[in-house]
Scaffold this motif. Structure first.
Motif, short mmCIF file in Angstrom:
data_model
loop_
_atom_site.label_atom_id
_atom_site.label_comp_id
_atom_site.label_asym_id
_atom_site.label_seq_id
_atom_site.Cartn_x
_atom_site.Cartn_y
_atom_site.Cartn_z
N VAL A 103 38.04 7.31 41.42
CA VAL A 103 38.92 8.37 40.91
C VAL A 103 38.09 9.40 40.14
CG1 VAL A 103 40.74 8.85 39.24
CG2 VAL A 103 41.00 6.96 40.85
N VAL A 104 37.16 8.94 39.33
CA VAL A 104 36.36 9.86 38.52
C VAL A 104 35.40 10.68 39.40
CG1 VAL A 104 34.63 9.99 36.71
CG2 VAL A 104 36.54 8.43 36.47
N VAL A 124 45.05 8.91 26.58
CA VAL A 124 46.39 9.47 26.36
C VAL A 124 47.35 9.05 27.48
CG1 VAL A 124 47.66 11.61 26.09
CG2 VAL A 124 45.37 11.42 25.13
N VAL A 125 46.90 9.19 28.73
CA VAL A 125 47.80 8.92 29.86
C VAL A 125 47.96 7.42 30.09
CG1 VAL A 125 48.13 9.24 32.34
CG2 VAL A 125 47.30 11.12 30.94
N ALA A 166 39.01 9.69 27.89
CA ALA A 166 40.07 10.19 27.02
C ALA A 166 41.42 10.15 27.74
CB ALA A 166 39.76 11.62 26.57
N THR A 167 41.40 10.21 29.07
CA THR A 167 42.65 10.25 29.82
C THR A 167 43.14 8.86 30.19
OG1 THR A 167 41.91 12.34 30.76
CG2 THR A 167 43.79 11.29 31.81
N PHE A 226 33.54 11.27 29.77
CA PHE A 226 34.34 11.34 28.54
C PHE A 226 35.73 11.90 28.80
CE2 PHE A 226 30.28 11.43 25.85
CZ PHE A 226 30.25 10.05 25.89
N PHE A 227 35.83 12.86 29.71
CA PHE A 227 37.14 13.39 30.08
C PHE A 227 38.06 12.26 30.53
CE2 PHE A 227 37.75 18.06 31.01
CZ PHE A 227 36.90 18.46 30.02
N TRP A 228 37.53 11.43 31.40
CA TRP A 228 38.38 10.39 31.99
C TRP A 228 38.62 9.25 31.03
CZ3 TRP A 228 41.49 10.69 36.02
CH2 TRP A 228 41.32 11.78 36.88
N SER A 256 42.00 3.55 25.24
CA SER A 256 42.85 4.21 24.25
C SER A 256 43.18 5.62 24.72
CB SER A 256 42.16 4.24 22.90
OG SER A 256 40.92 4.93 23.02
#
Lengths: 290, 282
Positions: free
Chosen positions: A159-160, A139-140, A132-133, A128-130, A137
């Protein structure tokens, strides 16, 4: 077992209560019985099921588990784990070296503590962290204009997975790097060695077992990871853990449970081989470093 | 997957060396890689284009459907796992230490196996064994036991599986604790003075092992709270599975829970390392 129980007590005071000492090993019995039931029975069922097709002993499941989509998934898992292990080992060693040679005690403590936390941070929350990143959709991903779906690929998973693999490597390498004595570098320099010579002929050979051990640890972690991949990619990237899960939960045709068992057996064999490399190495690591 | 928990303190002063620039670069890149997802995840939970900045996702958490139920199930499972694993492991390790040193290699293999076997293969075995066992034992009284073990209100089968999964960590923790004391002398002294076995265990061994028992418990708690694979494939819904369920409808909420779970891991490991360093300070 009972014989060793009595021999192991040379003239101890417990003889004041006859009988109680010789039954002492019985304390281990509940654990052994528990393990035989909870771990042994499923293991037997797994092996038996993997070798059974349509109620008869057969190698059909195993051969099928090494063909087509199942083989692709197995190779995908091995490739993912290998890439994560190698990248994580290199990056983790660099980071560990930077920490070990840095002068700030605060920074060092902070990074090591953070490594301890992040190395244990996996599963669904990590996904979920990634998402969201860098998710669709995220942020980054909006800021840097990442194409939709980039995270849900092989390299996205790499990467994750590095998010917990690099800290794990830092934890594995920091004590080994700390064990490199400054005198070795000085001795090498006095004998005319360059920095390259020092690393090639002194430091790396000493660090090699710890590094290989770390690689194996990272491989195992990435190989058996299921929750993160499941929450992230679903079935987009073929991985053996995802195949086992979908065969078990009956997403596919009935009768595929034994394929899941055969795939599990394949996994255990791979993990066992990898561990067989790791355990002797771990013993060797301590030879030079104290 | 192996026993690297961050407890291993690295000691020794760092030698002064040139090359600060590349070290700075490494730290910078590492900070970017590790902190950006943390920051963006937090930003994601507090900001929406329509509502602006608000902490409502965290407030919503407490009232969310299933939150209390799944969390209390996870905590219950964790407590049961801690109790069972300590009750099984401690007597076994003492017995091996005092009476049966030849069993030591057996114990070490048993306590390493769960690390080698990927959890998903373990759950494949358990699931198949449960299904097969239910068919096989249908005519016998054991059948009722097997059904009771799978009660969705409190799935004992998860406790059994978790005990196996955490056994390596508990073993290492307790082994480290037992190394710091002279078990044999303590036990023999107590026994010579007429103490019964339960008395020895509760009043002599356990007080000396307090920090090892605490760290084993914290590690178990962290592992059980975050466990997803076994629970989801056996069809139960403790905390980690609930997060996934809720993520479909409430993205912000699930990321908020993820941040809280990272904080929880940090707190638990902090507790473990505090317990350890206090022990060393003595």
């Amino acid at each position: 077992m009972s014989r060793s129980g009595t021999e192991a007590r040379p003239g101890s005071g417990t003889e004041a209560r006859p009988g109680s000492g010789s039954r002492g090993w019985l304390g281990a019995l509940p654990l052994l019985a528990f393990f035989a039931l909870v771990f042994g029975v499923p293991a037997i069922v797994l092996v038996a099921g993997a070798f059974t097709a349509q109620g008869r002993p057969s190698l059909a499941n195993l051969s099928q588990s090494l063909q087509g989509g199942y083989l692709t998934a197995m190779l995908g898992s091995v490739r993912l784990s290998a890439v994560v292990a190698l990248l994580g080992a290199v990056l983790g060693t660099f980071l560990a070296h930077a920490i070990v040679t840095s002068r700030g005690t605060m920074l060092r403590e902070a990074v090591l503590t953070a490594s301890g936390v992040l190395a244990n941070f996996g599963g669904v929350p990590l996904a979920f962290f990634w998402i969201a990143t860098l998710g669709n959709s995220g942020v980054v991903s909006g800021l840097i204009g990442l194409p939709s779906g980039s995270l849900y690929t092989f390299w996205g998973l790499v990467v994750v997975y590095l998010y917990f693999s690099v800290p794990l490597m830092v934890l594995a390498m920091a004590p080994a790097l700390d064990g490199l004595r400054p005198q070795w570098r000085e001795a090498a320099a006095n004998s005319g060695a360059t920095t390259w010579h020092y690393w090639r002929f002194v430091a790396l050979p000493v660090l090699a077992p710890a590094m290989l051990g770390g690689v194996v640890l990272l491989f195992g972690g990435a190989f058996s990871a299921y929750a993160t991949a499941n929450a992230m990619v679903g079935t987009v990237v073929p991985l053996v853990t995802l195949k086992i899960a979908s065969a078990l939960t009956g997403d596919v045709l009935i009768g595929y449970e034994n394929i899941a068992l055969a795939l599990s057996l394949d996994m255990v064999v791979v993990a066992g081989l990898v561990m067989a490399i790791y355990l002797p190495l771990q013993r060797r690591t301590s030879r030079w470093l104290h | 997957m192996a026993a690297l928990t961050g407890l291993e303190r690295v000691s020794g002063a760092a030698p002064r060396r040139p090359g600060a620039w590349w070290r700075g670069l490494v730290f910078l890149l590492a900070a970017a890689y590790f902190l950006v997802p943390l920051g963006t995840a937090f930003w994601y939970t507090i900001y929406t284009p329509t509502a602006g900045v608000s902490l409502s996702a965290y407030g919503e958490l407490l009232t969310a459907d299933g939150f209390a139920r799944s969390l209390s199930l996870s905590l219950g499972l964790a407590v049961a796992t801690i109790v069972v694993v300590l009750l099984l492991a401690l007597p076994a390790m003492l017995a091996v230490r005092l009476f049966a040193p030849r069993l030591r290699p057996v114990m070490e293999v048993l306590c390493t196996l769960p690390l080698v076997v990927p959890p998903i293969t373990f759950v494949a075995g358990i699931g198949t064994a449960l299904r097969g066992g239910t068919d096989l034992l249908a005519p016998t009284p054991f059948w009722a036991t097997l059904i009771a073990v799978q009660d969705p209100a409190f799935p004992v089968v998860l406790v059994l599986a978790y005990v196996v999964l955490v056994l390596p960590f508990v073993y290492r923790s307790l082994d480290a604790g037992l190394r710091t004391m002279d078990v044999r002398t303590l036990v023999e002294a107590a026994r010579n003075l007429g103490a019964s076995w339960p008395y020895v265990l509760v009043r002599v061994i356990v007080p000396n092992l307090r920090s090892a028992l605490a760290s084993a418990s914290f590690l178990t708690l962290a592992l059980v709270l975050g466990e997803y694979t076994v629970a989801s494939l056996l069809g139960y819904e403790p905390f980690a599975v609930w997060i996934v369920t809720v993520s479909g409808s409430k993205g912000q909420l699930s990321v908020a829970v993820s941040i809280l779970s990272l904080l929880l891991i940090w707190l638990l490991l902090l507790a473990v390392s505090t317990v350890f360093s206090r022990e060393k300070g003595k």
